[in-house]
Motif scaffolding. Structure first.
Motif, PDB file in Angstrom:
ATOM      1  N   TRP A 112       0.584  -1.131  -0.060  1.00  0.00           N
ATOM      2  CA  TRP A 112       0.041   0.024   0.006  1.00  0.00           C
ATOM      3  C   TRP A 112       0.707   1.436  -0.029  1.00  0.00           C
ATOM      4  O   TRP A 112       1.200   1.803   0.964  1.00  0.00           O
ATOM      5  CB  TRP A 112      -1.009   0.105   1.230  1.00  0.00           C
TER       6      TRP A 112
ATOM      7  N   THR B  15      -3.681   3.401  -3.422  1.00  0.00           N
ATOM      8  CA  THR B  15      -3.157   4.479  -2.408  1.00  0.00           C
ATOM      9  C   THR B  15      -4.408   5.394  -2.230  1.00  0.00           C
ATOM     10  O   THR B  15      -4.280   6.217  -1.287  1.00  0.00           O
ATOM     11  CB  THR B  15      -2.062   5.233  -3.070  1.00  0.00           C
TER      12      THR B  15
ATOM     13  N   LYS C 239      -8.985   4.588   1.888  1.00  0.00           N
ATOM     14  CA  LYS C 239      -9.329   4.691   3.330  1.00  0.00           C
ATOM     15  C   LYS C 239      -8.794   3.848   4.088  1.00  0.00           C
ATOM     16  O   LYS C 239      -8.797   2.584   3.539  1.00  0.00           O
ATOM     17  CB  LYS C 239     -10.578   5.507   3.684  1.00  0.00           C
ATOM     18  N   GLY C 240      -8.646   3.753   5.299  1.00  0.00           N
ATOM     19  CA  GLY C 240      -8.032   2.782   6.237  1.00  0.00           C
ATOM     20  C   GLY C 240      -8.986   1.609   5.993  1.00  0.00           C
ATOM     21  O   GLY C 240      -8.557   0.434   5.945  1.00  0.00           O
TER      22      GLY C 240
ATOM     23  N   VAL D 196       3.752  -0.917   3.683  1.00  0.00           N
ATOM     24  CA  VAL D 196       3.195   0.524   3.418  1.00  0.00           C
ATOM     25  C   VAL D 196       3.991   1.756   3.526  1.00  0.00           C
ATOM     26  O   VAL D 196       4.941   1.808   4.103  1.00  0.00           O
ATOM     27  CB  VAL D 196       2.019   0.344   4.650  1.00  0.00           C
TER      28      VAL D 196
ATOM     29  N   THR E 203      -1.220  12.208   4.552  1.00  0.00           N
ATOM     30  CA  THR E 203      -2.116  11.219   5.341  1.00  0.00           C
ATOM     31  C   THR E 203      -1.132  10.159   5.860  1.00  0.00           C
ATOM     32  O   THR E 203      -0.239   9.465   5.268  1.00  0.00           O
ATOM     33  CB  THR E 203      -3.112  10.542   4.547  1.00  0.00           C
TER      34      THR E 203
ATOM     35  N   TYR F 199      -0.672   6.671   6.501  1.00  0.00           N
ATOM     36  CA  TYR F 199      -1.260   5.338   6.417  1.00  0.00           C
ATOM     37  C   TYR F 199      -1.236   4.322   7.395  1.00  0.00           C
ATOM     38  O   TYR F 199      -2.281   3.697   7.509  1.00  0.00           O
ATOM     39  CB  TYR F 199      -0.733   4.688   5.032  1.00  0.00           C
TER      40      TYR F 199
ATOM     41  N   SER G  27      -4.100   5.377   9.859  1.00  0.00           N
ATOM     42  CA  SER G  27      -5.349   5.241   9.234  1.00  0.00           C
ATOM     43  C   SER G  27      -5.624   3.747   9.219  1.00  0.00           C
ATOM     44  O   SER G  27      -6.676   3.266   9.625  1.00  0.00           O
ATOM     45  CB  SER G  27      -5.033   5.631   7.658  1.00  0.00           C
TER      46      SER G  27
END
Length: 518
Positions: A60, A86, A89-90, A107, A114, A116, A119
């Motif tokens: 990700w 990408t 959202k989480g 990740v 943001t 990640y 998230s």
């Protein structure tokens, strides 16, 4: 063909193109020999951390050299790659990780403002991701229970080359290489399973038809999480010894700067990217003369766009193509030498080894596009019912797209049975968006359609029935949507209605919404 698996291709490229520049990322420049060494080190770390043949490994992150090394390392260790969008959202990312059973995740740290990691933690919640054993952050900083990329690579230093190559040798042509998750009209993500052999054959063919050559300098703006970026990009470059120039974010200024400074010769991308390039007010200040090959698709391509690429930029080859994840990302493609009108009005002809037909009562009548050949997926991951609905017993794949074939076999995609629309080059699925919007406490009923947009091609418009007493506004719902879903899925317009038009079986009649000026 000298290779039957992606690990074999990486080793072949490292030997045959040893001194050729493989990746150019800012000041970092590495040769194919060095790329091969980095991928083996990444594979060794996967082995050291318990990755077994057939394990799913998620990634990700945006387009970077580290993405290339991490992904190819995992695949060389026998893992099945699961690329994550990408823009997820989480909650969306966690759902794919949970459903695929990924044991390892690469990740990015912070991307576009943001975190990640944060998230993902929020989305996993109390239930967590029990099968996810290792998370590697592709940066120099990671939380205590995750690992940095540097530490992960160092953990494999005790694994020898013999062991790494023995594992790679276990990967055969028929082994799964990746699972590409795509959402259908049910809104439930489905993972298309593709093998090493399918991937290699498809993108050897793509490279042949496009005319990709050793020494080409390829700006990869298409996201690596998408087949267009990973396979028509990274895999194709490996087959030919072309230089990869990954660009993490689409920004027309950066594209222009990269094309000029890196002497980019190959630039695939959606029509929106190319249109932005041509229309940029400062374009004349950049030397774009090295650009010789453009491949596009994913939307209607105006004839004027093809003509401008050739006349204003001097691009010798402009091609269009059509594909979908369930067919290894490629079904049809134009050929060099095709008339500009064919390139602009169709997606070309079936690639070698693939059949295309349109399920319709007569010629020149639109019908569902069906595909059969080596490129058709092995099915959806752990979803036999959806597989049976999509791949018929005689091998034909139901694409859900509507099109017309001309006498020469050129395919023109005219509509989508699945109601999917394409926003800025990304597939957006109304049912998935509707499912999320339906979670809003003030939304009683909702339908989403794609409507034309001058910049993005298409965007979503939501028709919403409010709950009694609600004073929900369009701006409120759009703002809420931006927090809950990837940006390209967010409806750009909301219209409140008393009720949605439905047929006798209770299904929303979206044709009426479109006819109402959607």
């Amino acid at each position: 063909m000298e290779w039957g698996s992606i690990p074999e291709l990486v080793r072949y490229a490292a030997e045959r193109y040893a001194d050729t520049e493989a990746v150019a990322e800012g000041r970092t420049r590495i040769s194919y020999a060095e790329l091969g060494a980095r991928v083996e080190r990444s594979a060794a770390a996967c082995l050291a951390n318990g990755v077994r043949t057939g394990d799913r490994v998620g990634i990700w992150a945006p387009n970077t050299l580290d993405w290339i090394v991490a992904a190819l390392g995992a695949v060389s260790a026998g893992a099945v790659l699961v690329p994550l969008n990408t823009r997820f959202k989480g909650t969306e990312a966690a759902d794919v990780l949970r459903r695929s059973g990924a044991r390892l995740l690469f990740v990015t740290g912070t991307f576009l403002g943001t975190s990640y990691v944060a998230s993902l933690r929020r989305a996993a919640g109390s239930s967590g991701l029990p099968r996810l054993e290792n998370v590697v952050v592709l940066s120099d900083d990671a939380p205590a229970d995750f690992r940095t990329w540097k530490d992960f690579l160092a953990s494999g230093d005790g694994v020898g080359e013999v062991e790494v190559r023995a594992r790679a040798a276990e990967v055969g042509p028929g082994s799964l290489s990746d699972i590409i998750y795509t959402s259908g009209t049910t809104g439930r993500p489905k993972g298309a399973m593709i093998t090493h052999e399918q991937t290699l054959r498809a993108y050897e063919t793509w490279s042949d038809l496009a005319g990709l050559e050793r020494g080409d300098r390829y700006l990869i703006v298409n996201p690596f999480f998408h087949t267009f970026g990973y396979k028509a990009g990274v895999i194709a470059c490996l087959t030919r010894g072309a230089t990869m120039i990954p660009q993490p974010v689409f920004n027309v200024n950066t594209v222009l700067a990269n094309v000029a400074s890196e002497r980019v010769s190959v630039l695939p991308g959606p029509p929106t990217l190319l249109q932005s390039l041509l229309d940029h007010p400062g374009r004349a200040a950049y030397d774009l003369s090295a650009l010789r090959l453009v491949v596009t698709g994913a939307a209607v391509v105006p004839l004027r766009l093809v003509e401008r690429l050739r006349s204003e930029l001097g691009v010798a080859t402009v091609l269009t193509a059509y594909g979908l994840s369930e067919a290894s990302g490629i079904v049809t493609m134009c050929r060099r030498g095709d008339d500009p009108s064919v390139i602009a009005s169709t997606s070309g002809r079936a690639i070698p080894g693939v059949e295309v037909r349109v399920d319709c009562p007569s010629a020149d009548t639109p019908g569902e596009i069906l595909v059969r050949g080596f490129n058709v997926m092995r099915g959806y991951w752990e979803d036999p019912a959806a597989t049976a609905e999509t791949v018929m017993e005689d091998g034909w794949l139901r694409t859900g797209d509507v099109g017309v074939l001309d006498e020469a076999g050129n395919l023109r995609v005219t509509d989508r049975l699945k109601d999917m629309f394409i926003a800025g080059g990304f597939n957006a699925y109304p049912a998935e968006i509707e499912r999320t919007l339906g979670l809003h406490p003030d939304v009683a009923d909702v339908a989403v359609i794609g409507v034309p947009d001058a910049r993005l091609g298409e965007v979503g418009k939501a028709y919403v029935v409010r709950r009694p007493g609600s004073v929900l506004t369009a701006d409120d719902l759009i703002a809420w949507s931006r927090r809950e879903m990837a940006n390209y899925k967010v409806p750009r317009a909301v219209e409140f209605v008393g009720e949605l038009p439905r047929n006798a079986s209770g299904k929303v009649v979206k044709g009426e919404l479109r006819g109402a000026g959607g």
